[in-house]
Design a protein around this motif. Structure first.
Motif, short mmCIF file in Angstrom:
data_model
loop_
_atom_site.label_atom_id
_atom_site.label_comp_id
_atom_site.label_asym_id
_atom_site.label_seq_id
_atom_site.Cartn_x
_atom_site.Cartn_y
_atom_site.Cartn_z
N UNK A 49 0.84 -1.20 0.00
CA UNK A 49 0.00 0.00 0.00
C UNK A 49 0.87 1.24 0.00
N UNK A 50 0.23 2.38 0.06
CA UNK A 50 0.94 3.66 0.08
C UNK A 50 1.59 3.88 1.44
N UNK A 51 2.68 4.63 1.48
CA UNK A 51 3.35 4.97 2.74
C UNK A 51 2.38 5.75 3.62
N UNK A 52 2.39 5.47 4.91
CA UNK A 52 1.34 5.98 5.79
C UNK A 52 1.26 7.50 5.88
N UNK A 53 2.35 8.24 5.57
CA UNK A 53 2.30 9.70 5.64
C UNK A 53 2.17 10.36 4.26
N UNK A 54 2.17 9.59 3.18
CA UNK A 54 2.02 10.18 1.84
C UNK A 54 0.65 10.83 1.72
N UNK A 55 0.62 12.04 1.16
CA UNK A 55 -0.64 12.78 1.01
C UNK A 55 -1.38 12.39 -0.27
N UNK A 56 -0.67 11.96 -1.27
CA UNK A 56 -1.30 11.55 -2.53
C UNK A 56 -1.06 10.08 -2.78
N UNK A 57 -1.56 9.62 -3.91
CA UNK A 57 -1.38 8.21 -4.26
C UNK A 57 -2.57 7.37 -3.84
N UNK A 58 -2.41 6.07 -3.91
CA UNK A 58 -3.51 5.16 -3.61
C UNK A 58 -3.88 5.15 -2.14
N UNK A 59 -5.13 4.81 -1.87
CA UNK A 59 -5.60 4.78 -0.48
C UNK A 59 -6.00 3.37 -0.04
N UNK A 156 10.13 -14.43 9.11
CA UNK A 156 10.63 -14.19 10.47
C UNK A 156 11.35 -12.87 10.65
N UNK A 157 11.53 -12.14 9.58
CA UNK A 157 12.22 -10.85 9.66
C UNK A 157 11.37 -9.86 10.44
N UNK A 158 12.01 -9.06 11.27
CA UNK A 158 11.30 -8.03 12.03
C UNK A 158 12.11 -6.75 12.00
N UNK A 159 11.60 -5.74 11.29
CA UNK A 159 12.28 -4.45 11.24
C UNK A 159 11.23 -3.38 11.05
N UNK A 160 11.44 -2.25 11.67
CA UNK A 160 10.46 -1.17 11.62
C UNK A 160 10.70 -0.30 10.40
N UNK A 161 10.12 -0.68 9.26
CA UNK A 161 10.30 0.07 8.02
C UNK A 161 9.03 0.83 7.64
N UNK A 162 7.97 0.67 8.43
CA UNK A 162 6.69 1.32 8.20
C UNK A 162 6.14 0.97 6.83
N UNK A 163 5.67 1.93 6.06
CA UNK A 163 4.98 1.64 4.81
C UNK A 163 3.49 1.76 5.06
N UNK A 164 2.71 0.82 4.57
CA UNK A 164 1.28 0.76 4.87
C UNK A 164 1.15 0.03 6.21
N UNK A 165 0.33 0.55 7.10
CA UNK A 165 0.28 0.02 8.47
C UNK A 165 -1.12 -0.47 8.83
N UNK A 166 -1.17 -1.46 9.72
CA UNK A 166 -2.44 -2.00 10.20
C UNK A 166 -2.58 -1.77 11.69
N UNK A 167 -3.66 -1.11 12.09
CA UNK A 167 -4.00 -0.90 13.49
C UNK A 167 -5.41 -1.46 13.72
N UNK A 168 -5.69 -2.00 14.92
CA UNK A 168 -7.06 -2.43 15.20
C UNK A 168 -7.98 -1.22 15.31
N UNK A 169 -9.25 -1.42 15.01
CA UNK A 169 -10.24 -0.36 15.01
C UNK A 169 -11.14 -0.50 16.23
#
Length: 198
Positions: A49-59, A156-169
């Motif tokens: 998905x789109x990077x979480x702070x990008x203002x434009x692009x796909x949603x 098994x890789x774990x690194x904080x690279x962000x990108x598109x993020x998932x949070x519970x609602x």
């Protein structure tokens, strides 16, 4: 197999004959590398998905195949496709959801169920151990999706690279009527219903 399901043709070029084995529905199983019983895998891959702070692009979130056909490299500055990570830890963990998924990348599967069926995602029901997730409300909007309640990491890789993020609602009372909903709860359990059609 994926080409078979994605193949399209114009009626003028090719007569269409529908048989029972051609009828079916496709849907995405978010957070899993497999499809449920009675469903076939069209392809499996990684959520993007789109990077979480990008203002434009796909949603929206995408289920990207694990065998892409890559194009040419370009230098223009419109990078808008990133991997997705779980942002679920012990402080915001829905009941029964594994908090060990934090900062791990998210797998997905595109599934096909044969027959006269339709797939409908219903939020706010308790029959299924899936959870409604989306982007954090302080970031840019993404779709609500039903994350599998038995979600797994891509690897098994774990690194904080962000990108598109998932949070519970969580539910928020006001224009959302309480009752029947309850404020600040993970009431949004979801289920994919398979509806048989005659």
């Amino acid at each position: 197999m994926m080409k078979h399901y994605l193949h399209t043709s114009r009626k003028a070029d090719c007569p269409v004959t529908t048989s029972q084995q051609d009828i079916g529905v496709t849907y995405v199983r978010w957070g899993k590398k497999t499809c449920p019983e009675k469903s076939d895998i069209v392809y499996t891959g990684q959520v993007g998905g789109n990077y979480y702070t990008n203002k434009g692009g796909g949603s929206n979130y995408l289920c990207l195949p694990s065998d892409p056909k890559n194009g040419k490299a370009y230098s223009y500055s419109n990078d808008g496709l990133y991997g997705a990570e779980y942002q679920i830890n012990s402080s915001n963990n829905p009941s029964g959801f594994p908090a060990s998924l934090y900062d791990k990348e998210v797998p997905c599967s595109v599934c096909r169920r044969k027959g006269k069926v339709s797939v409908l995602m219903i939020a706010g029901r308790k029959e299924y151990s899936g959870f409604l997730v989306s982007e954090h409300n302080s970031f840019n909007s993404k779709d609500f999706i039903c994350m599998d309640g038995d979600a797994e990491p891509l690897d098994n890789r774990s690194s904080n690279e962000d990108g598109a993020l998932f949070y519970p609602v969580r539910a928020k009372c006001g224009s959302l009527r309480c009752p029947p909903y309850k404020d600040n709860t993970e009431v949004f359990l979801c289920r994919l219903y398979k509806i048989n059609m005659k």
